[in-house]
Design an enzyme around this catalytic site. Structure first.
Site, PDB file in Angstrom:
ATOM      1  N   LYS A 166      58.199  62.009  43.971  1.00 47.77           N
ATOM      2  CA  LYS A 166      57.447  63.101  44.186  1.00 47.77           C
ATOM      3  C   LYS A 166      57.443  63.934  42.564  1.00 47.77           C
ATOM      4  O   LYS A 166      58.586  63.444  41.942  1.00 47.77           O
ATOM      5  CB  LYS A 166      58.462  64.115  44.979  1.00 47.77           C
TER       6      LYS A 166
ATOM      7  N   SER B 257      56.775  69.630  51.620  1.00 43.88           N
ATOM      8  CA  SER B 257      55.968  69.669  50.290  1.00 43.88           C
ATOM      9  C   SER B 257      55.831  68.226  49.486  1.00 43.88           C
ATOM     10  O   SER B 257      55.447  68.057  48.644  1.00 43.88           O
ATOM     11  CB  SER B 257      56.943  70.315  49.208  1.00 43.88           C
TER      12      SER B 257
ATOM     13  N   SER C  78      60.935  69.174  53.807  1.00 44.74           N
ATOM     14  CA  SER C  78      59.956  68.580  52.757  1.00 44.74           C
ATOM     15  C   SER C  78      59.846  66.933  52.696  1.00 44.74           C
ATOM     16  O   SER C  78      58.834  66.557  52.167  1.00 44.74           O
ATOM     17  CB  SER C  78      60.087  69.082  51.413  1.00 44.74           C
TER      18      SER C  78
END
Length: 516
Positions: free
Chosen positions: A131, A206, A230
């Site tokens: 990420k 996210s 997330s």
């Protein structure tokens, strides 16, 4: 330069890092009207037979073949770099590409293997996607903010360093939403990341870029972060397995955030994968590096194989969140029909396997969900507003209302439940985080387990349902069987704090029950 010019420069630079031979001509890309692209790569003849074979392996299988000499780290790295570029051209999931550095690292690993006849660690030669929050030396970590572009990291997150020590190859970083705060992945830099199972739907957030890349097998194993769902939300939306550990089990040092020091609710990092056994392998590989020696907030707790085996064997009692006799309902937001069907599917499978399933009434669930939202908004979102305003970029749709409102800061054994009240949602339509963020408030570990897919013929909306509140009404009415059709459905399994090994064992039991 205007923010638009800065973004244009970034997009062009990212595209230039895709080798020309891997760029797909526009007439060979699926039309926008084609919802699902999940099988496009296998059907396109863009990958060689060897690349397809490599990218279909589980992580423990892949590492085994590297350790035996059947594949080199370079072969594996090349295959995943190629597949990741195809995934990006389909769903727009990458923020950073470092193929040259990755192939150089693979070459060094191959030389080590040839010289010593052994691997450097459990992840030797395994490409791992990160990420965008995880820092990689020489790359940017813009985390969805235009004002962070151009700021190149001079050092790495502790987890990045430990993954390299275990032999992992870092080759891409993945897209996130502006502010990192939403169950949708869209920003003004990379744009929107779509769900490869149905591009009308969100990939979640996210860690949405991570989920979309993994769904297309552009990565064998990825790392996300989670402060309110997330990791779990995008994993659920992308038919993946994941682990959100308790705070301290994995190192979080030097991971980029909107605001350092905001620790009332601790964000954590964790793996996202194609099967439960790969989550286990990841935890073993990282904990073998003794992260507590590098990150003072990491707990000195090595992998506990006995606890894992205890969870993996024997008949268990599973509690399912329930209200008014409805399995899966938290009493605030009614789950959509495909979620209710998925829950019943899991209950049936567990009982058939000899386990006991009971209703579990959450204690003050709404109070907890409201409390964590107050904590998250205690500063009136001031840091995010400042960062956005500094570049002149506009807020994304999900953040627009909050951005425009003048919100004052405030003075100062196991159970399983849903990730969300719905399967993958329409873009910009994520409304309720109560099923996931309460788990962060309690610092419980949780895994994601894929169950089924939305079926418009089976998952009919109950037109007689009387909604509990305005948000429940808004959420339930948003369900459209035709649009949601094909979206993945998953559950989360929640365990006691710091009991990741036992929880992963239970997760494997549920996975086995579902396919029995």
């Amino acid at each position: 330069m205007t923010w638009e010019e800065i973004v244009d420069k970034k997009r062009k630079a990212l595209f230039a890092l895709i080798p020309e031979k891997w760029r797909i001509p526009s007439d060979q890309l699926p039309p926008e009207s084609e919802r699902s692209v999940i099988s496009f790569i296998e059907q396109s003849n863009l990958l060689t037979a060897e690349e397809l074979a490599i990218t279909a392996l589980k992580v423990n299988e892949l590492s085994g073949k590297i350790a035996s000499g059947e594949y080199t780290a370079t072969q594996v790295c090349q295959a995943y770099c190629h597949r990741a570029t195809i995934a990006h051209q389909l769903v727009n999931c990458l923020t950073e590409i470092c193929f040259d550095a990755a192939l150089e690292q693979a070459k060094e690993l191959d030389e080590y293997f040839q010289k010593h006849g052994r691997t450097v660690g459990l992840l030797h030669g395994v490409p791992i996607s990160l990420k965008d929050q995880l820092r990689v030396k020489g790359l940017e970590s813009c985390i969805g903010y235009v004002s962070f572009l151009g700021k190149v990291d001079g050092d790495e997150s502790i987890l990045t360093e430990l993954l390299r020590k275990a032999g992992a190859i870092i080759y891409v970083k993945t897209n996130v939403p502006q502010t990192l705060r939403f169950g949708e992945t869209v920003n003004n830099i990379i744009g929107r990341t779509s769900n490869p199972y149905n591009r009308l739907l969100s990939c979640g957030g996210s860690s949405g870029g991570e989920g979309a890349l993994l769904a297309l097998h552009g990565s064998p194993l990825g790392v996300g972060t989670d402060i309110g769902g997330s990791i779990r939300i995008p994993a659920s939306f992308s038919n993946l397995w994941s682990l959100k550990p308790s705070h301290g089990r994995l190192p979080y040092g030097n991971i980029k955030t909107t605001l350092d020091g905001k620790e009332s609710i601790a964000s954590v990092c964790g793996p996202m994968a194609h099967c439960a056994s790969d989550l286990v392998y990841f935890m073993q590989a990282v904990l073998q590096q003794e992260p507590w020696k590098y990150d003072p907030k990491s707990i000195d707790m090595p992998w506990r194989e006995t606890r894992y085996l205890e969870g993996k064997t024997g008949k268990k009692v599973f509690g399912v969140i329930a209200t008014d006799g409805i399995f899966g309902f938290d009493g605030t937001i009614m789950p959509h029909p495909p979620i209710l069907r998925g829950i019943q599917q899991v209950i049936t499978a567990l009982r058939k396997a000899g386990h006991i399933v009971v209703q579990w009434q959450p204690y003050k669930h709404k109070y907890a969900a409201d409390l964590i939202e107050k904590i998250f908004s205690a500063d009136g979102a001031a840091p995010a507003k400042r960062i956005i305003a500094s570049s002149g970029e506009p807020p994304i749709p999900n953040f627009k209302n909050t951005y425009e409102l003048n919100i004052p800061p405030i003075d100062l054994e196991s159970l399983w439940k849903l990730h969300t009240p719905h399967s993958a949602v329409k873009h910009d339509d994520y409304k309720y985080y109560g099923y996931t963020e309460v788990i962060n408030l309690l610092d419980w570990p949780a895994t994601t387990i894929p169950v089924t897919f939305t079926d418009k013929e089976k998952d009919i909306k109950n037109m007689q349902y009387k909604c509990m509140n305005d948000l429940d009404k808004e959420t339930y009415e948003a369900y459209d069987p035709d649009i949601y059709d094909g979206g993945p459905v998953g559950i989360q399994l929640v365990g006691k704090r710091l009991q990741e090994e036992y929880l992963l064992g239970l997760t494997e039991q549920i996975g086995e029950a579902l396919v029995a």
